[in-house]
Write a protein that holds these residues in place. Structure first.
Motif, mmCIF file in Angstrom:
data_model
loop_
_atom_site.group_PDB
_atom_site.id
_atom_site.type_symbol
_atom_site.label_atom_id
_atom_site.label_comp_id
_atom_site.label_asym_id
_atom_site.label_seq_id
_atom_site.Cartn_x
_atom_site.Cartn_y
_atom_site.Cartn_z
ATOM 1 N N MET A 25 0.834 -1.205 0.000
ATOM 2 C CA MET A 25 0.000 0.000 0.000
ATOM 3 C C MET A 25 0.863 1.248 0.000
ATOM 4 O O MET A 25 0.571 2.224 -0.695
ATOM 5 N N ILE A 26 1.952 1.226 0.770
ATOM 6 C CA ILE A 26 2.863 2.390 0.791
ATOM 7 C C ILE A 26 3.473 2.596 -0.591
ATOM 8 O O ILE A 26 3.546 3.713 -1.108
ATOM 9 N N ASP A 27 3.898 1.490 -1.231
ATOM 10 C CA ASP A 27 4.445 1.584 -2.596
ATOM 11 C C ASP A 27 3.421 2.220 -3.536
ATOM 12 O O ASP A 27 3.752 3.079 -4.356
ATOM 13 N N GLU A 28 2.180 1.785 -3.410
ATOM 14 C CA GLU A 28 1.124 2.288 -4.284
ATOM 15 C C GLU A 28 0.873 3.780 -4.040
ATOM 16 O O GLU A 28 0.699 4.558 -4.972
ATOM 17 N N LEU A 29 0.880 4.181 -2.768
ATOM 18 C CA LEU A 29 0.670 5.600 -2.448
ATOM 19 C C LEU A 29 1.811 6.451 -2.990
ATOM 20 O O LEU A 29 1.586 7.564 -3.485
ATOM 21 N N LEU A 30 3.056 5.905 -2.914
ATOM 22 C CA LEU A 30 4.199 6.648 -3.469
ATOM 23 C C LEU A 30 4.057 6.782 -4.981
ATOM 24 O O LEU A 30 4.366 7.819 -5.564
ATOM 25 N N ARG A 31 3.596 5.686 -5.614
ATOM 26 C CA ARG A 31 3.394 5.722 -7.080
ATOM 27 C C ARG A 31 2.373 6.796 -7.450
ATOM 28 O O ARG A 31 2.551 7.580 -8.368
ATOM 29 N N ARG A 32 1.267 6.829 -6.681
ATOM 30 C CA ARG A 32 0.208 7.818 -6.968
ATOM 31 C C ARG A 32 0.725 9.232 -6.760
ATOM 32 O O ARG A 32 0.395 10.147 -7.520
ATOM 33 N N ALA A 33 1.536 9.416 -5.707
ATOM 34 C CA ALA A 33 2.056 10.759 -5.420
ATOM 35 C C ALA A 33 3.000 11.236 -6.501
ATOM 36 O O ALA A 33 3.127 12.428 -6.769
ATOM 37 N N ALA A 34 3.699 10.274 -7.167
ATOM 38 C CA ALA A 34 4.686 10.637 -8.193
ATOM 39 C C ALA A 34 4.029 10.957 -9.523
ATOM 40 O O ALA A 34 4.681 11.476 -10.435
ATOM 41 N N GLN A 35 2.754 10.629 -9.671
ATOM 42 C CA GLN A 35 2.092 10.833 -10.974
ATOM 43 C C GLN A 35 1.666 12.290 -11.161
ATOM 44 O O GLN A 35 1.381 12.970 -10.212
#
Ligand SMILES: [Zn+2]
Length: 287
Positions: free
Chosen positions: A277-287
């Motif tokens: 979930m943390i990885d996914e949140l970081l991915r979303r933040a980078a978009q």
């Protein structure tokens, strides 16, 4: 060059010097944390004496430089003092108590009984005697003296505890970060191994058995227990079947399931779900 032109340059040099000092302090704290973590949690044994000395020298240098700037270095040159000399500096500046206030402008309350027990102490106590003893132990081994007849030639739990206690000082407080980084890496390796294991299991199944398992209706097969939040049937990241029975979800967004695939047996633990979930949140933040 006019004076007006020189002044900003002087200011910038001052800024660089400040940044250099901060980066030196950051490096010291990082070195202290890496070595201390290795000794306290990874149970480093080979070369532990050298690792201990590196942790202690960096930790003490960071604390002394933070508290009494400049005293971490030898007066004769730019060399950082040895761990033994840094302990002398602390001993001399603390009236031999080893107690270093975190804020020099705020008096340290000597009466622990009058403090709220939930208030963390605003000072770090350097256990000078135990750390001196640890240096005796490491020096014997590092300098290849005969250790067989020397009872002081061993690092003990007390030595490592005295080293760990330095981490309470604001110039350090870095072991926890290393711990979290290592846990993160370890969890990643653990999930990789689990994925490989489940894939091997899936590959060993007979085609008819795979078909039978994929055709089952897991929404009715998977019965909730008292411990479940609510069962969700999700796609499996290993075999792709809609057979991942999630009996709970990550604690951040409740988007990543925790449970097992009933086709290939892949297991996703709570720690891995949090990590994903943390990885996914970081991915979303980078978009
Ligand atoms: Zn699966």
């Amino acid at each position: 060059m006019s004076r007006e032109q020189r002044e900003p340059l002087k200011f910038e040099q001052g800024g660089d010097e400040l940044n250099d000092r901060e980066s030196v302090q950051t490096r010291r704290a990082h070195q202290f944390a890496l070595c201390t973590f290795a000794l306290a949690y990874d149970r480093a044994t080979d070369g532990a004496e050298g690792v201990f000395d590196q942790a202690l020298t960096n930790g003490l240098a960071a604390i002394v430089a933070h508290t009494w700037p400049g005293q971490e270095k030898d007066k004769q040159g730019p060399r950082v003092r040895s761990a033994s000399q840094l302990l002398d500096v602390i001993e001399n500046n603390t009236d031999k108590t080893g107690r270093i206030p975190h804020d020099h402008d705020a008096p340290v309350d000597d009466d622990a009984a009058s403090r709220d027990p939930f208030d963390l102490p605003p000072y770090t106590v350097v256990d000078i005697a135990t750390l001196r003893d640890s240096l005796t132990a490491t020096q014997v081994i590092r300098h290849a003296r005969d250790v067989d007849d020397d009872p002081t030639a061993a690092l003990t739990e007390d030595h490592v505890k005295a080293l760990m206690a330095l981490d309470w000082h604001p110039a350090l407080r870095s072991v926890r970060d290393v711990h979290m980084d290592r846990d993160w890496e370890r969890d990643g390796r653990s999930d990789d191994a689990e994925t490989d294991r489940a894939q091997r299991y899936y590959d060993a199944l007979d085609d008819m058995e795979i078909e039978r398992r994929r055709a089952l209706d897991y929404t009715t097969l998977a019965q909730p227990t008292m411990l479940d939040d609510a069962i969700a049937i999700e796609g499996c990241p290993v075999c792709g079947a809609c057979a991942f029975v999630a009996r709970a979800h990550d604690g951040l967004r409740s988007e990543v399931g925790i449970g097992h695939c009933w086709v290939c047996s892949y297991e996703r633990t709570g720690r891995i779900a949090e990590r994903e979930m943390i990885d996914e949140l970081l991915r979303r933040a980078a978009q």
